[in-house]
Write a protein that holds these residues in place. Structure first.
Motif, PDB file in Angstrom:
ATOM      1  N   ILE A  87       4.265  18.257 -46.856  1.00  0.00           N
ATOM      2  CA  ILE A  87       5.688  18.548 -47.031  1.00  0.00           C
ATOM      3  C   ILE A  87       6.004  19.917 -46.434  1.00  0.00           C
ATOM      4  CG2 ILE A  87       7.481  19.070 -48.746  1.00  0.00           C
ATOM      5  CD1 ILE A  87       6.983  16.105 -48.527  1.00  0.00           C
ATOM      6  N   ASP A  88       5.122  20.888 -46.630  1.00  0.00           N
ATOM      7  CA  ASP A  88       5.335  22.220 -46.059  1.00  0.00           C
ATOM      8  C   ASP A  88       5.474  22.143 -44.537  1.00  0.00           C
ATOM      9  OD1 ASP A  88       5.180  23.413 -48.554  1.00  0.00           O
ATOM     10  OD2 ASP A  88       3.073  23.995 -48.331  1.00  0.00           O
ATOM     11  N   ASP A  89       4.596  21.361 -43.902  1.00  0.00           N
ATOM     12  CA  ASP A  89       4.659  21.213 -42.442  1.00  0.00           C
ATOM     13  C   ASP A  89       5.972  20.551 -42.015  1.00  0.00           C
ATOM     14  OD1 ASP A  89       2.042  22.262 -42.214  1.00  0.00           O
ATOM     15  OD2 ASP A  89       1.179  20.263 -42.472  1.00  0.00           O
ATOM     16  N   LEU A  90       6.357  19.499 -42.726  1.00  0.00           N
ATOM     17  CA  LEU A  90       7.615  18.813 -42.389  1.00  0.00           C
ATOM     18  C   LEU A  90       8.809  19.744 -42.546  1.00  0.00           C
ATOM     19  CD1 LEU A  90       7.007  15.348 -44.097  1.00  0.00           C
ATOM     20  CD2 LEU A  90       7.099  15.812 -41.646  1.00  0.00           C
ATOM     21  N   VAL A  91       8.821  20.508 -43.632  1.00  0.00           N
ATOM     22  CA  VAL A  91       9.924  21.445 -43.878  1.00  0.00           C
ATOM     23  C   VAL A  91      10.018  22.452 -42.730  1.00  0.00           C
ATOM     24  CG1 VAL A  91      10.717  23.331 -45.372  1.00  0.00           C
ATOM     25  CG2 VAL A  91       9.961  21.166 -46.384  1.00  0.00           C
ATOM     26  N   LYS A  92       8.885  23.009 -42.319  1.00  0.00           N
ATOM     27  CA  LYS A  92       8.895  23.991 -41.227  1.00  0.00           C
ATOM     28  C   LYS A  92       9.423  23.373 -39.930  1.00  0.00           C
ATOM     29  CE  LYS A  92       5.178  26.780 -43.110  1.00  0.00           C
ATOM     30  NZ  LYS A  92       3.746  27.026 -43.125  1.00  0.00           N
ATOM     31  N   GLU A  93       9.016  22.147 -39.647  1.00  0.00           N
ATOM     32  CA  GLU A  93       9.481  21.483 -38.421  1.00  0.00           C
ATOM     33  C   GLU A  93      10.973  21.171 -38.488  1.00  0.00           C
ATOM     34  OE1 GLU A  93       7.755  21.002 -35.508  1.00  0.00           O
ATOM     35  OE2 GLU A  93       6.283  22.257 -36.539  1.00  0.00           O
ATOM     36  N   ILE A  94      11.447  20.703 -39.631  1.00  0.00           N
ATOM     37  CA  ILE A  94      12.874  20.383 -39.785  1.00  0.00           C
ATOM     38  C   ILE A  94      13.715  21.651 -39.690  1.00  0.00           C
ATOM     39  CG2 ILE A  94      14.611  19.510 -41.413  1.00  0.00           C
ATOM     40  CD1 ILE A  94      12.380  17.541 -42.409  1.00  0.00           C
ATOM     41  N   GLU A  95      13.218  22.752 -40.243  1.00  0.00           N
ATOM     42  CA  GLU A  95      13.938  24.033 -40.182  1.00  0.00           C
ATOM     43  C   GLU A  95      14.225  24.455 -38.741  1.00  0.00           C
ATOM     44  OE1 GLU A  95      13.333  27.430 -43.419  1.00  0.00           O
ATOM     45  OE2 GLU A  95      11.422  26.644 -42.664  1.00  0.00           O
ATOM     46  N   SER A 136      18.433  25.503 -45.012  1.00  0.00           N
ATOM     47  CA  SER A 136      17.373  26.432 -45.419  1.00  0.00           C
ATOM     48  C   SER A 136      16.166  25.646 -45.917  1.00  0.00           C
ATOM     49  CB  SER A 136      17.872  27.344 -46.538  1.00  0.00           C
ATOM     50  OG  SER A 136      18.024  26.601 -47.737  1.00  0.00           O
ATOM     51  N   GLU A 137      15.057  26.347 -46.059  1.00  0.00           N
ATOM     52  CA  GLU A 137      13.852  25.723 -46.602  1.00  0.00           C
ATOM     53  C   GLU A 137      14.134  25.117 -47.976  1.00  0.00           C
ATOM     54  OE1 GLU A 137       9.367  26.849 -48.189  1.00  0.00           O
ATOM     55  OE2 GLU A 137      10.537  28.388 -47.166  1.00  0.00           O
ATOM     56  N   ALA A 138      14.846  25.845 -48.819  1.00  0.00           N
ATOM     57  CA  ALA A 138      15.159  25.368 -50.171  1.00  0.00           C
ATOM     58  C   ALA A 138      16.014  24.101 -50.129  1.00  0.00           C
ATOM     59  CB  ALA A 138      15.862  26.462 -50.967  1.00  0.00           C
ATOM     60  N   ASP A 139      16.990  24.068 -49.211  1.00  0.00           N
ATOM     61  CA  ASP A 139      17.841  22.883 -49.077  1.00  0.00           C
ATOM     62  C   ASP A 139      17.017  21.667 -48.662  1.00  0.00           C
ATOM     63  OD1 ASP A 139      20.129  24.347 -49.694  1.00  0.00           O
ATOM     64  OD2 ASP A 139      20.583  24.756 -47.576  1.00  0.00           O
ATOM     65  N   ARG A 161      13.737  21.170 -48.980  1.00  0.00           N
ATOM     66  CA  ARG A 161      12.850  20.768 -50.082  1.00  0.00           C
ATOM     67  C   ARG A 161      13.639  20.046 -51.167  1.00  0.00           C
ATOM     68  NH1 ARG A 161       7.825  22.592 -50.019  1.00  0.00           N
ATOM     69  NH2 ARG A 161       7.339  24.250 -48.571  1.00  0.00           N
ATOM     70  N   GLY A 162      14.823  20.530 -51.461  1.00  0.00           N
ATOM     71  CA  GLY A 162      15.672  19.903 -52.478  1.00  0.00           C
ATOM     72  C   GLY A 162      16.016  18.467 -52.125  1.00  0.00           C
ATOM     73  N   VAL A 163      16.352  18.234 -50.866  1.00  0.00           N
ATOM     74  CA  VAL A 163      16.682  16.878 -50.423  1.00  0.00           C
ATOM     75  C   VAL A 163      15.450  15.974 -50.505  1.00  0.00           C
ATOM     76  CG1 VAL A 163      17.362  15.481 -48.427  1.00  0.00           C
ATOM     77  CG2 VAL A 163      18.641  17.548 -48.990  1.00  0.00           C
ATOM     78  N   ILE A 164      14.310  16.469 -50.056  1.00  0.00           N
ATOM     79  CA  ILE A 164      13.081  15.659 -50.098  1.00  0.00           C
ATOM     80  C   ILE A 164      12.732  15.289 -51.535  1.00  0.00           C
ATOM     81  CG2 ILE A 164      10.582  15.698 -49.703  1.00  0.00           C
ATOM     82  CD1 ILE A 164      11.185  17.341 -47.135  1.00  0.00           C
ATOM     83  N   ILE A 165      12.820  16.238 -52.451  1.00  0.00           N
ATOM     84  CA  ILE A 165      12.516  15.973 -53.858  1.00  0.00           C
ATOM     85  C   ILE A 165      13.523  14.995 -54.451  1.00  0.00           C
ATOM     86  CG2 ILE A 165      12.444  17.027 -56.172  1.00  0.00           C
ATOM     87  CD1 ILE A 165      11.238  19.539 -54.717  1.00  0.00           C
ATOM     88  N   ALA A 166      14.803  15.159 -54.114  1.00  0.00           N
ATOM     89  CA  ALA A 166      15.830  14.244 -54.626  1.00  0.00           C
ATOM     90  C   ALA A 166      15.607  12.822 -54.116  1.00  0.00           C
ATOM     91  CB  ALA A 166      17.221  14.746 -54.231  1.00  0.00           C
ATOM     92  N   VAL A 167      15.251  12.681 -52.833  1.00  0.00           N
ATOM     93  CA  VAL A 167      14.975  11.353 -52.278  1.00  0.00           C
ATOM     94  C   VAL A 167      13.773  10.733 -52.987  1.00  0.00           C
ATOM     95  CG1 VAL A 167      14.199  10.118 -50.203  1.00  0.00           C
ATOM     96  CG2 VAL A 167      16.057  11.769 -50.038  1.00  0.00           C
ATOM     97  N   GLU A 168      12.725  11.518 -53.180  1.00  0.00           N
ATOM     98  CA  GLU A 168      11.545  11.014 -53.890  1.00  0.00           C
ATOM     99  C   GLU A 168      11.914  10.524 -55.296  1.00  0.00           C
ATOM    100  OE1 GLU A 168       7.186  12.556 -55.494  1.00  0.00           O
ATOM    101  OE2 GLU A 168       8.612  14.011 -54.715  1.00  0.00           O
ATOM    102  N   ASN A 169      12.692  11.317 -56.020  1.00  0.00           N
ATOM    103  CA  ASN A 169      13.107  10.936 -57.380  1.00  0.00           C
ATOM    104  C   ASN A 169      13.913   9.647 -57.384  1.00  0.00           C
ATOM    105  OD1 ASN A 169      11.849  13.182 -58.489  1.00  0.00           O
ATOM    106  ND2 ASN A 169      13.717  14.414 -58.522  1.00  0.00           N
ATOM    107  N   GLU A 170      14.815   9.500 -56.440  1.00  0.00           N
ATOM    108  CA  GLU A 170      15.648   8.300 -56.379  1.00  0.00           C
ATOM    109  C   GLU A 170      14.843   7.069 -55.970  1.00  0.00           C
ATOM    110  OE1 GLU A 170      18.750   7.957 -57.615  1.00  0.00           O
ATOM    111  OE2 GLU A 170      18.346  10.007 -58.265  1.00  0.00           O
ATOM    112  N   ILE A 171      13.869   7.253 -55.085  1.00  0.00           N
ATOM    113  CA  ILE A 171      12.979   6.139 -54.712  1.00  0.00           C
ATOM    114  C   ILE A 171      12.203   5.680 -55.940  1.00  0.00           C
ATOM    115  CG2 ILE A 171      10.901   5.522 -53.407  1.00  0.00           C
ATOM    116  CD1 ILE A 171      12.020   7.243 -51.098  1.00  0.00           C
ATOM    117  N   GLN A 172      11.685   6.638 -56.723  1.00  0.00           N
ATOM    118  CA  GLN A 172      10.953   6.295 -57.944  1.00  0.00           C
ATOM    119  C   GLN A 172      11.823   5.482 -58.898  1.00  0.00           C
ATOM    120  OE1 GLN A 172       9.662  10.039 -59.566  1.00  0.00           O
ATOM    121  NE2 GLN A 172       8.029  10.287 -58.068  1.00  0.00           N
ATOM    122  N   LYS A 173      13.051   5.947 -59.129  1.00  0.00           N
ATOM    123  CA  LYS A 173      13.952   5.245 -60.047  1.00  0.00           C
ATOM    124  C   LYS A 173      14.275   3.846 -59.535  1.00  0.00           C
ATOM    125  CE  LYS A 173      17.631   7.649 -60.907  1.00  0.00           C
ATOM    126  NZ  LYS A 173      18.697   8.641 -61.109  1.00  0.00           N
TER     127      LYS A 173
END
Length: 128
Positions: free
Chosen positions: A35-43, A49-52, A54-66
């Motif tokens: 995830i760190d590598d992907l974030v750096k490449e997307i940036e 921002s990095e935080a934005d 990461r936030g989107v990736i975590i939100a997508v993961e949570n929604e996929i789980q649900k």
């Protein structure tokens, strides 16, 4: 870029002693992307921002789980689809079947067209 491979010898499945052995290609992975590598490449090509990111990736993961836990197919456009499947024992009739026969669930992934297409045009090189 190319996909590296090595060659391994395998016997025939289900034949005692392996039967006639043949040689097959096997992917030789070249590290991993975190995830760190992907974030750096997307940036690099985004105004996020990095935080934005990461936030989107975590939100997508949570929604996929649900969604998967609710039995939904998760379609992520060109990325592909995730969908649940079950493994179960058998019953002699529909009436005799109950949830205790379900051994487990797993997640399947079906890549989108762009991901499938990139592998159709991949080149290969033998690993040393």
């Amino acid at each position: 870029m190319s996909i590296k491979y090595s060659v391994i010898e395998r016997g025939e499945p289900g034949v005692a002693g392996g039967g006639k052995k043949k040689w097959y290609a096997q992917v030789k992975t070249d590290g991993e992307m975190t995830i760190d590598d992907l974030v750096k490449e997307i940036e690099k090509f985004s105004s996020l921002s990095e935080a934005d990111i990461r936030g989107v990736i975590i939100a997508v993961e949570n929604e996929i789980q649900k969604g998967l836990a609710s039995g939904k197919i998760i379609r992520l456009d060109k990325l592909g689809s995730f969908y649940p499947s079950l493994s179960s024992g058998a019953a002699d009739s529909e009436k005799e079947f109950n949830a205790s026969l379900i051994k487990g669930a797993k997640v399947n992934y079906r890549p989108g067209k762009r991901i499938s297409d990139i592998l159709k045009t991949a080149t290969f090189s033998k690993s040393k």
